[in-house]
Enzyme design. Sequence first.
Site, short mmCIF file in Angstrom:
data_model
loop_
_atom_site.label_atom_id
_atom_site.label_comp_id
_atom_site.label_asym_id
_atom_site.label_seq_id
_atom_site.Cartn_x
_atom_site.Cartn_y
_atom_site.Cartn_z
N CYS A 55 0.83 -1.21 0.00
CA CYS A 55 0.00 0.00 0.00
C CYS A 55 0.86 1.26 0.00
O CYS A 55 1.67 1.48 0.91
CB CYS A 55 -0.92 -0.02 1.22
SG CYS A 55 -1.73 1.55 1.56
N GLY A 56 0.67 2.10 -1.00
CA GLY A 56 1.44 3.34 -1.11
C GLY A 56 1.22 4.27 0.06
O GLY A 56 2.15 4.92 0.55
N HIS A 57 -0.01 4.35 0.54
CA HIS A 57 -0.32 5.23 1.67
C HIS A 57 0.38 4.75 2.93
O HIS A 57 0.85 5.55 3.74
CB HIS A 57 -1.83 5.28 1.91
CG HIS A 57 -2.60 5.67 0.69
ND1 HIS A 57 -2.30 6.80 -0.04
CD2 HIS A 57 -3.64 5.08 0.05
CE1 HIS A 57 -3.13 6.89 -1.07
NE2 HIS A 57 -3.95 5.85 -1.04
N CYS A 58 0.45 3.43 3.11
CA CYS A 58 1.14 2.86 4.27
C CYS A 58 2.63 3.18 4.22
O CYS A 58 3.25 3.53 5.23
CB CYS A 58 0.92 1.35 4.34
SG CYS A 58 -0.83 0.86 4.37
#
Length: 529
Positions: A55-58
Amino acid sequence: MAGLRAAAALLCLLLHSAAAAIEEEDGVLVLRAASFEEALAAHRYLLVEFYAPWCGHCKALAPEYAKAAAKLKAEGSEIRLAKVDATEESELAQQFGVRGYPTIKFFRNGDKAAPKEYTAGREADDIVSWLKKRTGPAATTLTDAGAAETLVDSSEVVVIGFFKDLTSEPAKEFLLAAEAVDDIPFGISSSADVFSKYQLSKDGVVLFKKFDEGRNNFEGDITKDNLLNFIKSNSLPLVIEFTEQTAPKIFGGEIKTHILLFLPKSVSDYQGKLDNFKSAAGNFKGKILFIFIDSDHSDNQRILEFFGLKKEECPAVRLITLEEEMTKYKPESDELTADKIKEFCNKFLEGKIKPHLMSQDLPEDWDKQPVKVLVGKNFEEVAFDENKNVFVEFYAPWCGHCKQLAPIWDKLGETYRDHENIVIAKMDSTANEVETVKIHSFPTLKFFPAGSGRNVIDYNGERTLEGFKKFLESGGQDGAAADDDLEDLETDEETDLEEGRLMQLQESDFAPNVFGTTALTRLRCAGSV
């Protein structure tokens, strides 16, 4: 008594041993199903991030999360931060209702029944402030100038109440406001030393910030609502850059009208254009949020798509309202002077600007195939033809459910290809918008029966060829959504446009057509489990 003390000591030793056995990365506890209970027992306050490695946001959150953990540890706080790989620990994810990444939950005193959802920003200061609000007083009592200075230096934005009598009504209203704000630290003081340091001679409230004016003094009656409005108007920069970290602040705030400057940082007069934008912003403080987006950045290309913009068309300005229905506006002029931007904003506030609706060009062969192609420019003419019964699929090219439906929809088109008054059509709703129909999820199926009433019937039946045929042969009755079913359509299996925030547009596999309050708070496909 000695036996009780010995038992307590043994318990502490056991808890310490359990905690010590838990793996750590950058000061963040790494939890698994086997260690989750131990961590809850060992730590009175535990913030847990459920993440996915891809996950990019993670990934963007990780350094800020670690920084927050380090800051709390340095202060000797009993709050600990932890993380769980939800792709590996799926049972834990399911137990705590994890539906997207990252999901962050706060556990107090080992209580698993109702952990608090973390809702603030994704920078270290935001995380720390939110946690301190959840575990301590709403406002820190400042006994001397040194304590006040330490608080002011600790965060990007700090609010301090100066009250000679801490039991006065204004002081109580201040504390009520402090309790209502999650992501900003508050202090309160009656110390003459603190009054003197910040040049106050009477009761008052001051917002300190590390940008723009640096300080805002509250004026007016000290009430909770007045203070919250004051904080709302002054706690964000006049112009804020959209990034992964700032997105929660931008969209979690009270200001639901946003003007966006799409400005490539590579452009020669970048600073001049940004200064013009900032110059205009001061006139609309508390009314319109001014945001700039680096249109060169690859992560932001989906945002450009959402507004129907191409990189070569930037710099450009667009305005959006994030109410129940998101609405976009485009200035009449391409000039980016401060005066032109102010004129555009004033006209919007006066209700003199019409919404901007995107439309693709009409293909020459739009009606040559069994499934007719609709765009914004021909939608009204086709869908509301008084002599036709028109069944339309509103889809997104990237939507998995739409791709599954495509062969069935094509067969439906073949079935009614030569029918006298039934038309099967489709419209790409990521590139076309119409005023009369608002789309909240993909695919959305709507039936426009013949007649002058301009009626619209939502389809809620089986997505099979037989189900569609029954619906059409019954004149839109068999399979129609009842009024109380309409809301359920948005929380069912569709890709819901509105469950996510603008930052979720940055994931290349996810929806470009997302923006909104409700409309920016829901994008189930983005990072879904």
